[in-house]
Design an enzyme around this catalytic site. Structure first.
Site, PDB file in Angstrom:
ATOM      1  N   ASP A 113       0.876  -1.174   0.000  1.00 21.40           N
ATOM      2  CA  ASP A 113       0.000   0.000   0.000  1.00 21.40           C
ATOM      3  C   ASP A 113       0.910   1.219   0.000  1.00 21.40           C
ATOM      4  OD1 ASP A 113      -2.386   1.532   0.441  1.00 21.40           O
ATOM      5  OD2 ASP A 113      -3.171  -0.163   1.598  1.00 21.40           O
ATOM      6  N   ASP A 215      -2.964   4.578  -2.405  1.00 13.26           N
ATOM      7  CA  ASP A 215      -4.025   5.065  -1.531  1.00 13.26           C
ATOM      8  C   ASP A 215      -4.510   6.433  -2.030  1.00 13.26           C
ATOM      9  OD1 ASP A 215      -5.372   4.810   1.195  1.00 13.26           O
ATOM     10  OD2 ASP A 215      -4.423   6.775   1.378  1.00 13.26           O
ATOM     11  N   GLU A 277      -6.780   3.423  -5.674  1.00 17.49           N
ATOM     12  CA  GLU A 277      -8.077   3.692  -5.059  1.00 17.49           C
ATOM     13  C   GLU A 277      -8.665   4.917  -5.737  1.00 17.49           C
ATOM     14  OE1 GLU A 277      -9.836   4.247  -0.547  1.00 17.49           O
ATOM     15  OE2 GLU A 277      -8.052   5.341  -1.156  1.00 17.49           O
ATOM     16  N   HIS A 340     -10.845  -2.709   4.316  1.00 24.85           N
ATOM     17  CA  HIS A 340     -10.680  -2.296   5.712  1.00 24.85           C
ATOM     18  C   HIS A 340     -11.462  -1.029   6.050  1.00 24.85           C
ATOM     19  CE1 HIS A 340      -7.970  -0.065   3.246  1.00 24.85           C
ATOM     20  NE2 HIS A 340      -7.833   0.831   4.197  1.00 24.85           N
ATOM     21  N   ASP A 341     -12.085  -0.396   5.049  1.00 25.87           N
ATOM     22  CA  ASP A 341     -12.837   0.840   5.309  1.00 25.87           C
ATOM     23  C   ASP A 341     -14.343   0.615   5.393  1.00 25.87           C
ATOM     24  OD1 ASP A 341     -10.550   2.435   5.279  1.00 25.87           O
ATOM     25  OD2 ASP A 341     -10.635   2.671   3.106  1.00 25.87           O
TER      26      ASP A 341
HETATM   27  C1  NOJ Z   1      -8.033   5.341   2.140  1.00 29.60           C
HETATM   28  C2  NOJ Z   1      -7.680   4.201   3.056  1.00 29.60           C
HETATM   29  O1  NOJ Z   1      -8.226   3.015   2.533  1.00 29.60           O
HETATM   30  C3  NOJ Z   1      -8.210   4.555   4.426  1.00 29.60           C
HETATM   31  O2  NOJ Z   1      -8.108   3.495   5.333  1.00 29.60           O
HETATM   32  C4  NOJ Z   1      -7.458   5.750   4.928  1.00 29.60           C
HETATM   33  O3  NOJ Z   1      -8.021   6.180   6.144  1.00 29.60           O
HETATM   34  C5  NOJ Z   1      -7.507   6.906   3.930  1.00 29.60           C
HETATM   35  N1  NOJ Z   1      -7.329   6.497   2.561  1.00 29.60           N
HETATM   36  C6  NOJ Z   1      -6.411   7.884   4.251  1.00 29.60           C
HETATM   37  O4  NOJ Z   1      -5.178   7.319   3.916  1.00 29.60           O
END
Ligand code: NOJ
Length: 561
Positions: A113, A215, A277, A340-341
């Site tokens: 990542d 990210d 992402e 994970h989000d």
């Molecule tokens: C996206 C990530 O998936 C998330 O977990 C993170 O909090 C934010 N970007 C900031 O890096």
């Protein structure tokens, strides 16, 4: 089952299955209660033991590791304070090299990542940049004075709630942060910032990593004039960030140039993958544009179609059809259910569906993910049927980036989907052997029944189903790279679609609810299909396509020419 040949020009990241590990909670190798690289090394055989002909392990092809660099862990690694080292929580560079070597021995690629939209506010670059307007790195971040007559430089918001601008007493100016105030955004207009990041990318590629997941990769570039984002007409989202058109802080033309530059570096190193992402209000077309005009940006843009879909076949199919139409020839789609989000898909879907049987939904959604055209990404524990832990006491929450933001618009903490992997029924679910330690997050209370060890013994478990599905996919060229087309144009209760190459046709049927007739109104031969995997029929049984689909049935059948 026939052993399908490899499409001559297919890449490992098109053919394979990617598995996301959240290192803090996957496996604890030193018994301190927190996951680490040694823990992952010890569990590699579970993921893929290198025996591709047998389904003795899960059979994944690549691991995407959520961040493992040095970090004060406000956002659990998504706030990096040193990109060149491994956070001591996870181990050392030597541990990382060992992980890389042992993963590669088993045919597993390692994807890191890369969090470079922002750094931690403890990164030496930011410390120096905040020290004064004359500091050497003064313009490495987005510093601004308030607009005349206003309190802030503009109306840009933080995704975690409230304004995105925080004042630095030391520097006497505001800096912008898309996320938490401890995560200041880098100034990507500055060639020195780019050079520093590109050197970091090279460093890891030279160490042998197989790619990156970028990210927040659509947020790098910001409007040089810092113009206000326009408010969406009538918008009333609880999170004010979503009430604006992000014209000036996201998806700017220069962002594409940056991704092209990163991709060009990867291309110098051969067979590596660039995943990004590209979350832009879930607008699929905008995300897919990140493949680049000549596939010279991301290999795999992450779009959130399944994560934002209800468990309803009509909706899900429209998402697949859109992606099929919009993905240009030469580009390759990618899908995931969880990360994970997000709340885990069984937590999202069991409640919103007619089916309260989470095992049925787990098998049906696994089938969907692993049989659509595109690279599937699994999130650790989904192969077990793990659900969110909704009983985490407030004092044990670890999602500090969210908890500390604490405005009325702040989204809920994401801890529920990040709890320890459930390996067995021993204390800490086998995640940690530590005796007097607390696991980094509380283990879900269902672990005595739902764990890897138990699931491996059970021929009907979700894990066994995933293993067989991945095995089936590995041995079917139609499922890996065949064309996709649907047999039902306006599905209401079931999905039925075909994956097809010159040599093989595979038909996938997923029943979302009640007993259904096979609705196959296209000229498909109805006789003699071989069952590849089914919740109803034995594998290898030869069946005709007559009759009904049982409630919540999943059946995958094959015809070879
Ligand atoms: C996206 C990530 O998936 C998330 O977990 C993170 O909090 C934010 N970007 C900031 O890096």
């Amino acid at each position: 089952m026939t052993r399908a040949t490899k499409k001559p020009d297919s890449k490992w990241w098109e053919d394979g299955v990617i598995y996301q590990i959240y290192p803090l909670t996957f496996a604890d190798g030193n018994g301190d209660g927190t996951g680490d690289l040694r823990g992952i090394i010890q569990r590699l055989d579970y993921l893929n033991d290198g025996n591709s002909e047998q389904d003795t392990s899960l059979g994944i092809d690549a691991i995407w590791l959520s961040p493992i660099n040095n970090s004060p862990m406000v956002d659990n690694g998504y706030d990096v304070s040193d990109y060149t080292d491994i956070c001591p929580t996870f181990g050392s560079l030597e541990d990382f090299d060992e992980l890389l070597e042992k993963a590669h021995q088993r045919g597993i690629k390692i994807i890191l990542d890369l969090v470079v939209n922002h750094t931690s506010n403890q990164h030496p670059w930011f410390v120096e940049s905040s020290s004064g307007k004359d500091s050497e790195k003064a313009d490495w971040y987005l510093w601004q004075d308030p607009l005349e007559g206003r309190d802030l430089p503009n109306n840009w918001q933080s995704y975690f709630g409230g304004t995105g601008w925080t004042h630095s007493e030391e520097r006497g100016q505001f800096y912008y942060h898309t996320f938490n105030e401890n995560q200041p955004d880098l100034n990507w207009h500055n060639p020195k910032v780019r050079e520093a990041i590109y050197n970091i990318i090279r460093m890891w590629l030279e160490r042998g990593v197989d790619g990156f997941r970028l990210d927040a990769s659509s947020s790098y570039s910001k409007d040089p004039y810092f113009r206000d984002n326009p408010l969406k007409y009538g918008a009333t989202d609880k999170n004010d960030y979503n009430n604006y058109h992000h014209l000036y802080d996201k998806n700017l033309p220069e962002n594409h140039q940056i991704i092209k530059e990163i991709r060009a570096i990867l291309d110098e190193y051969g067979d590596r993958v660039l995943i990004g992402e590209t979350f832009i209000d879930n607008r699929l077309y905008d995300s897919l544009v990140f493949h680049g005009e000549k596939n010279n940006e991301l290999h795999l843009p992450l779009n959130f179609e399944f994560s934002f879909s209800p468990w309803y076949p009509g909706y899900i199919q429209r998402e697949i059809e859109k992606k099929e139409k919009l993905t240009e020839t030469g580009n390759w789609p990618c899908y995931f259910l969880d990360n994970h989000d997000l709340p885990r898909h069984l937590s999202r879907w069991v409640e919103c569906s007619l089916c309260v049987d989470s095992e049925a939904i787990a098998k049906a959604s696994a089938t969907l993910l692993l049989t659509v055209r595109g690279t599937p990404i699994l999130y650790y524990g989904q192969e077990l049927g793990m659900v969110d832990n909704t009983d985490i006491p407030p004092e044990r929450l670890q999602d500090r980036a969210v908890v500390m933001s604490n405005t009325k618009e702040t989204p809920p903490p994401r801890d529920g989907a990040r709890t320890p992997m459930q390996w067995d029924d021993s204390p800490h679910a086998g995640f940690s052997f530590g005796k007097d330690v607390e696991a980094w997050l509380p283990v879900h209370s269902n672990y005595p029944d739902l764990n890897v060890e138990a699931a491996l013994q059970d021929p009907d478990s979700i894990l066994t189903f995933y293993k067989r599905l991945i095995h089936v996919r590995k041995h079917s060229e139609a499922l890996r790279w065949g064309r996709w087309h649907t047999l039902i144009h306006y599905p209401h209760e079931e999905l039925a679609y075909v994956r097809e190459t010159e040599n093989e046709t595979v038909l996938v049927m997923i029943n979302f609810a009640f007993e259904q007739p096979f609705v196959i109104d296209v000229p498909l031969d109805r006789e003699a299909w071989t069952v590849l995997l089914s919740t109803v029929y034995e594998t290898d049984k030869v069946i005709d396509l007559n009759g009904t689909l049982e409630p919540f049935e999943v059946t995958i059948v094959q015809k070879t020419r």
